[in-house]
Design an enzyme around this catalytic site. Structure first.
Site, PDB file in Angstrom:
ATOM      1  N   GLU A 154      -1.832   1.701   1.064  1.00 29.48           N
ATOM      2  CA  GLU A 154      -3.053   1.811   0.263  1.00 29.48           C
ATOM      3  C   GLU A 154      -2.724   2.413  -1.102  1.00 29.48           C
ATOM      4  OE1 GLU A 154      -6.642   3.938   1.840  1.00 29.48           O
ATOM      5  OE2 GLU A 154      -6.531   5.007  -0.055  1.00 29.48           O
ATOM      6  N   ARG A 186     -10.894  -1.531   0.672  1.00 32.51           N
ATOM      7  CA  ARG A 186      -9.868  -0.952  -0.233  1.00 32.51           C
ATOM      8  C   ARG A 186      -9.345  -1.996  -1.223  1.00 32.51           C
ATOM      9  NH1 ARG A 186     -11.882   2.717   2.240  1.00 32.51           N
ATOM     10  NH2 ARG A 186     -10.847   4.575   3.079  1.00 32.51           N
ATOM     11  N   SER A 198      -5.002   8.707   2.743  1.00 29.98           N
ATOM     12  CA  SER A 198      -4.358   7.724   3.632  1.00 29.98           C
ATOM     13  C   SER A 198      -3.288   6.980   2.844  1.00 29.98           C
ATOM     14  CB  SER A 198      -5.370   6.695   4.136  1.00 29.98           C
ATOM     15  OG  SER A 198      -6.397   7.324   4.848  1.00 29.98           O
TER      16      SER A 198
HETATM   17  P1  FAD Z   1      -5.871   7.412  -9.879  1.00 29.12           P
HETATM   18  O1  FAD Z   1      -4.983   7.822  -8.757  1.00 29.12           O
HETATM   19  O2  FAD Z   1      -5.705   8.106 -11.170  1.00 29.12           O
HETATM   20  O3  FAD Z   1      -5.717   5.844 -10.104  1.00 29.12           O
HETATM   21  C1  FAD Z   1      -5.778   4.948  -9.025  1.00 29.12           C
HETATM   22  C2  FAD Z   1      -5.659   3.515  -9.566  1.00 29.12           C
HETATM   23  O4  FAD Z   1      -6.773   3.230 -10.412  1.00 29.12           O
HETATM   24  C3  FAD Z   1      -4.434   3.316 -10.466  1.00 29.12           C
HETATM   25  O5  FAD Z   1      -4.004   1.977 -10.301  1.00 29.12           O
HETATM   26  C4  FAD Z   1      -4.963   3.534 -11.867  1.00 29.12           C
HETATM   27  O6  FAD Z   1      -4.193   2.874 -12.861  1.00 29.12           O
HETATM   28  C5  FAD Z   1      -6.366   2.955 -11.750  1.00 29.12           C
HETATM   29  N1  FAD Z   1      -7.340   3.591 -12.649  1.00 29.12           N
HETATM   30  C6  FAD Z   1      -7.725   4.897 -12.639  1.00 29.12           C
HETATM   31  N2  FAD Z   1      -8.682   5.098 -13.561  1.00 29.12           N
HETATM   32  C7  FAD Z   1      -8.901   3.902 -14.168  1.00 29.12           C
HETATM   33  C8  FAD Z   1      -9.761   3.467 -15.213  1.00 29.12           C
HETATM   34  N3  FAD Z   1     -10.617   4.288 -15.828  1.00 29.12           N
HETATM   35  N4  FAD Z   1      -9.711   2.162 -15.590  1.00 29.12           N
HETATM   36  C9  FAD Z   1      -8.870   1.305 -14.983  1.00 29.12           C
HETATM   37  N5  FAD Z   1      -8.010   1.655 -14.001  1.00 29.12           N
HETATM   38  C10 FAD Z   1      -8.046   2.942 -13.591  1.00 29.12           C
HETATM   39  N6  FAD Z   1      -9.920   7.073  -0.976  1.00 29.12           N
HETATM   40  C11 FAD Z   1     -10.910   6.484  -0.280  1.00 29.12           C
HETATM   41  O7  FAD Z   1     -11.277   5.335  -0.556  1.00 29.12           O
HETATM   42  N7  FAD Z   1     -11.539   7.130   0.754  1.00 29.12           N
HETATM   43  C12 FAD Z   1     -11.216   8.381   1.120  1.00 29.12           C
HETATM   44  O8  FAD Z   1     -11.799   8.921   2.032  1.00 29.12           O
HETATM   45  C13 FAD Z   1     -10.170   9.038   0.407  1.00 29.12           C
HETATM   46  N8  FAD Z   1      -9.782  10.283   0.760  1.00 29.12           N
HETATM   47  C14 FAD Z   1      -8.770  10.893   0.087  1.00 29.12           C
HETATM   48  C15 FAD Z   1      -8.401  12.187   0.460  1.00 29.12           C
HETATM   49  C16 FAD Z   1      -7.387  12.862  -0.194  1.00 29.12           C
HETATM   50  C17 FAD Z   1      -7.016  14.260   0.226  1.00 29.12           C
HETATM   51  C18 FAD Z   1      -6.742  12.234  -1.292  1.00 29.12           C
HETATM   52  C19 FAD Z   1      -5.675  12.955  -2.056  1.00 29.12           C
HETATM   53  C20 FAD Z   1      -7.083  10.935  -1.679  1.00 29.12           C
HETATM   54  C21 FAD Z   1      -8.109  10.252  -0.970  1.00 29.12           C
HETATM   55  N9  FAD Z   1      -8.506   8.937  -1.317  1.00 29.12           N
HETATM   56  C22 FAD Z   1      -9.531   8.336  -0.648  1.00 29.12           C
HETATM   57  C23 FAD Z   1      -7.790   8.202  -2.383  1.00 29.12           C
HETATM   58  C24 FAD Z   1      -8.303   8.502  -3.807  1.00 29.12           C
HETATM   59  O9  FAD Z   1      -8.974   9.730  -3.867  1.00 29.12           O
HETATM   60  C25 FAD Z   1      -9.245   7.435  -4.316  1.00 29.12           C
HETATM   61  O10 FAD Z   1      -8.598   6.190  -4.313  1.00 29.12           O
HETATM   62  C26 FAD Z   1      -9.751   7.718  -5.735  1.00 29.12           C
HETATM   63  O11 FAD Z   1     -10.736   6.789  -6.122  1.00 29.12           O
HETATM   64  C27 FAD Z   1      -8.645   7.705  -6.782  1.00 29.12           C
HETATM   65  O12 FAD Z   1      -9.202   8.190  -7.984  1.00 29.12           O
HETATM   66  P2  FAD Z   1      -8.300   8.728  -9.153  1.00 29.12           P
HETATM   67  O13 FAD Z   1      -9.179   8.992 -10.307  1.00 29.12           O
HETATM   68  O14 FAD Z   1      -7.481   9.865  -8.686  1.00 29.12           O
HETATM   69  O15 FAD Z   1      -7.389   7.468  -9.421  1.00 29.12           O
HETATM   70  N1  EPU Z   2      -6.125   8.959  14.764  1.00 29.74           N
HETATM   71  C1  EPU Z   2      -5.099   9.235  15.644  1.00 29.74           C
HETATM   72  N2  EPU Z   2      -4.021   9.927  15.159  1.00 29.74           N
HETATM   73  C2  EPU Z   2      -3.956  10.346  13.851  1.00 29.74           C
HETATM   74  C3  EPU Z   2      -5.003  10.038  12.983  1.00 29.74           C
HETATM   75  C4  EPU Z   2      -6.094   9.333  13.459  1.00 29.74           C
HETATM   76  O1  EPU Z   2      -5.121   8.879  16.810  1.00 29.74           O
HETATM   77  O2  EPU Z   2      -2.959  10.999  13.508  1.00 29.74           O
HETATM   78  C5  EPU Z   2      -7.320   8.277  15.305  1.00 29.74           C
HETATM   79  C6  EPU Z   2      -8.527   9.239  15.328  1.00 29.74           C
HETATM   80  O3  EPU Z   2      -8.546   9.998  16.504  1.00 29.74           O
HETATM   81  C7  EPU Z   2      -9.703   8.312  15.219  1.00 29.74           C
HETATM   82  C8  EPU Z   2      -9.154   7.138  14.403  1.00 29.74           C
HETATM   83  O4  EPU Z   2      -7.732   7.247  14.437  1.00 29.74           O
HETATM   84  O5  EPU Z   2     -10.097   7.852  16.462  1.00 29.74           O
HETATM   85  C9  EPU Z   2      -9.653   7.133  12.967  1.00 29.74           C
HETATM   86  O6  EPU Z   2      -9.273   8.366  12.345  1.00 29.74           O
HETATM   87  P1  EPU Z   2     -10.131   9.006  11.158  1.00 29.74           P
HETATM   88  O7  EPU Z   2     -11.567   9.078  11.528  1.00 29.74           O
HETATM   89  O8  EPU Z   2      -9.449  10.259  10.731  1.00 29.74           O
HETATM   90  O9  EPU Z   2     -10.082   7.942   9.997  1.00 29.74           O
HETATM   91  P2  EPU Z   2      -8.927   7.000   9.466  1.00 29.74           P
HETATM   92  O10 EPU Z   2      -9.177   5.622   9.960  1.00 29.74           O
HETATM   93  O11 EPU Z   2      -7.593   7.591   9.758  1.00 29.74           O
HETATM   94  C10 EPU Z   2     -10.233   6.239   7.360  1.00 29.74           C
HETATM   95  C11 EPU Z   2      -9.953   6.098   5.899  1.00 29.74           C
HETATM   96  C12 EPU Z   2     -10.116   7.427   5.205  1.00 29.74           C
HETATM   97  C13 EPU Z   2     -11.553   7.896   5.400  1.00 29.74           C
HETATM   98  C14 EPU Z   2     -11.823   8.038   6.887  1.00 29.74           C
HETATM   99  C15 EPU Z   2     -13.269   8.362   7.184  1.00 29.74           C
HETATM  100  C16 EPU Z   2      -8.438   4.255   5.599  1.00 29.74           C
HETATM  101  C17 EPU Z   2      -7.042   3.819   5.301  1.00 29.74           C
HETATM  102  N3  EPU Z   2      -8.626   5.564   5.683  1.00 29.74           N
HETATM  103  O12 EPU Z   2      -9.209   7.067   7.900  1.00 29.74           O
HETATM  104  O13 EPU Z   2      -9.885   7.230   3.810  1.00 29.74           O
HETATM  105  O14 EPU Z   2     -11.777   9.126   4.755  1.00 29.74           O
HETATM  106  O15 EPU Z   2     -11.530   6.791   7.555  1.00 29.74           O
HETATM  107  O16 EPU Z   2     -14.064   7.252   6.928  1.00 29.74           O
HETATM  108  O17 EPU Z   2      -9.322   3.412   5.734  1.00 29.74           O
HETATM  109  C18 EPU Z   2      -8.200   7.217   2.128  1.00 29.74           C
HETATM  110  O18 EPU Z   2      -8.479   6.027   1.954  1.00 29.74           O
HETATM  111  O19 EPU Z   2      -7.345   7.827   1.434  1.00 29.74           O
HETATM  112  C19 EPU Z   2      -8.886   7.952   3.169  1.00 29.74           C
HETATM  113  C20 EPU Z   2      -8.620   9.225   3.478  1.00 29.74           C
END
Ligand code: FAD
Ligand code: EPU
Length: 338
Positions: A334, A164, A238
């Site tokens: 994050e 991240r 997250s």
């Molecule tokens: P924004 O929120 O618009 O911007 C994020 C940052 O990037 C800001 O600092 C912004 O200024 C900068 N930025 C955006 N575009 C540009 C650009 N073109 N040039 C320079 N800077 C820029 N993230 C994960 O890593 N793994 C996950 O599994 C994951 N799951 C998610 C699930 C949900 C339901 C949600 C809501 C979010 C999740 N995220 C996850 C977080 C998020 O989706 C990612 O970080 C994504 O890449 C953000 O993209 P965005 O375009 O919305 O960025």
């Molecule tokens: N868990 C709990 N309680 C909870 C949530 C999770 O006990 O309320 C336990 C689960 O049972 C599991 C472990 O935690 O054993 C990990 O949970 P999960 O697989 O849901 O993934 P996570 O570690 O919570 C991370 C990323 C996610 C990504 C998933 C899948 C981070 C901060 N988050 O979540 O990314 O989608 O793994 O790879 O690394 C994001 O960055 O926004 C994001 C959603």
């Protein structure tokens, strides 16, 4: 090219926070970006680049200019025996691009299906899920310097990707506008189904022969079962990172809490599941006004409707304090707080 004034950012962030931006502009090309950055307003204002707004928490009015990146286009730059090099406009929707690759047979992004947001933000925090991070398939990106307007190419090694993390969140914070990203995708897939519940989900789906499509669908199913859809409940995924501690600290906690979840990440380092830590502190499903901790995934903070950014931020502070008091582990956010 038009610079708008006093625009509500509510439709532009997945938390649904209703804060105004003093100035706001869309750009669809690098030339338009250059024109905006050369304006007097940009010269005298702080600049915030915006993609899909899915990793941001707005806690106050934005007194500078918000630039919404809408550069589109997917181009196959080069094909070798083993790889496809694909250049993508920063404003393309991430999930649509992943599904485009799945359909074309370009392998490497299938585990990253359904992550919200745009391609341009994907390198910012080296997005990751289900055992894959974009650093694994990232080749390079192009970005314009916000002040001197130079066009720069960053190769994988220049981005200093970590969990991240990248240079764009650290030493180059707020200095560049990313305009395109080039990915190096495989012709021959090396399927990655060892992480989390993917293989179990594939089994439930009755999949006999692995394919990019099957893996992306398994990931979509798992994500939909535990993560809130921002269209229904405001959130940014997250809210905290999963913290790392040393083995000794892990064993101390494990002594009192044998069910603690941790994965070795290097010599003497263990990554903890922050969701587990937060759940143990009793926050899962907690709600204070319209700010809450999601009932199916404690790592996700939510806005049930009318919470302010400050409410969510305060809740996150209480969670950080209680996890630290109980486990001696300090959670880091994050989500980018604005
Ligand atoms: P924004 O929120 O618009 O911007 C994020 C940052 O990037 C800001 O600092 C912004 O200024 C900068 N930025 C955006 N575009 C540009 C650009 N073109 N040039 C320079 N800077 C820029 N993230 C994960 O890593 N793994 C996950 O599994 C994951 N799951 C998610 C699930 C949900 C339901 C949600 C809501 C979010 C999740 N995220 C996850 C977080 C998020 O989706 C990612 O970080 C994504 O890449 C953000 O993209 P965005 O375009 O919305 O960025
Ligand atoms: N868990 C709990 N309680 C909870 C949530 C999770 O006990 O309320 C336990 C689960 O049972 C599991 C472990 O935690 O054993 C990990 O949970 P999960 O697989 O849901 O993934 P996570 O570690 O919570 C991370 C990323 C996610 C990504 C998933 C899948 C981070 C901060 N988050 O979540 O990314 O989608 O793994 O790879 O690394 C994001 O960055 O926004 C994001 C959603």
């Amino acid at each position: 090219m038009k610079i708008l004034q006093n625009i509500s950012l509510k439709p532009f962030n997945t938390f649904g926070m209703d804060v105004p931006a003093k100035y706001f502009a869309f750009f669809q090309t690098s030339d338009q970006l250059l024109e905006i950055l050369s304006s007097d307003i940009c010269a005298s204002s702080d600049t915030l680049l915006l993609g899909g707004g899915s990793n941001l928490l707005f806690t106050k009015n934005i007194n500078g200019i918000v630039l919404k990146d809408e550069i589109k286009g997917i181009e196959l730059l080069q094909e070798t025996d083993e790889h496809y090099f694909v250049k993508v406009g920063a404003g393309e929707v991430w999930h649509d691009f992943v599904m485009y690759c799945v359909q074309k047979g370009y392998a490497g992004l299938e585990n990253l299906a359904l992550i919200p947001g745009c391609v341009g933000a994907s390198p910012m925090q080296n997005i990751g899920a289900y055992g894959v991070e974009i650093k694994d398939v990232f080749h390079s990106l192009e970005a314009m310097h916000i002040k001197d307007k130079s066009v720069n190419v960053f190769l994988n090694k220049d981005c200093e990707f970590g969990y991240r993390e990248s240079v764009f969140k650290n030493k180059y914070k707020n200095q560049f506008a990313i305009t395109s990203v080039t990915f190096k995708l495989q012709k021959k897939p090396s399927y990655n189904i060892t992480y989390g519940a993917i293989s179990k989900e594939l089994e439930n789906m009755g999949v006999k022969d692995l394919s990019l499509h099957a893996i992306s669908q398994a990931v979509i199913n798992i994500r939909q079962s535990k993560l809130p859809n921002p269209i229904e409940i405001g959130n940014a995924g997250s809210f905290f990172k999963n913290p790392e501690i040393d083995v000794k600290h892990f064993e101390t906690i494990q002594h009192d809490y044998p069910s603690i979840i941790g994965y070795a990440t290097g010599e003497n380092r263990i990554k903890l599941a922050a969701g587990w830590l937060i759940e143990q502190c009793g926050w899962k499903g907690y709600r204070e006004g319209d700010a809450g901790c999601y009932a199916k995934q404690a790592l996700v903070l939510v806005n049930y409707g009318n919470a302010k950014g400050e409410d969510v931020l305060q809740l996150s502070e209480k969670i950080i304090a209680s996890v630290e008091a109980k486990f001696g582990v300090r959670l880091e956010r994050e989500v980018n707080i604005m």
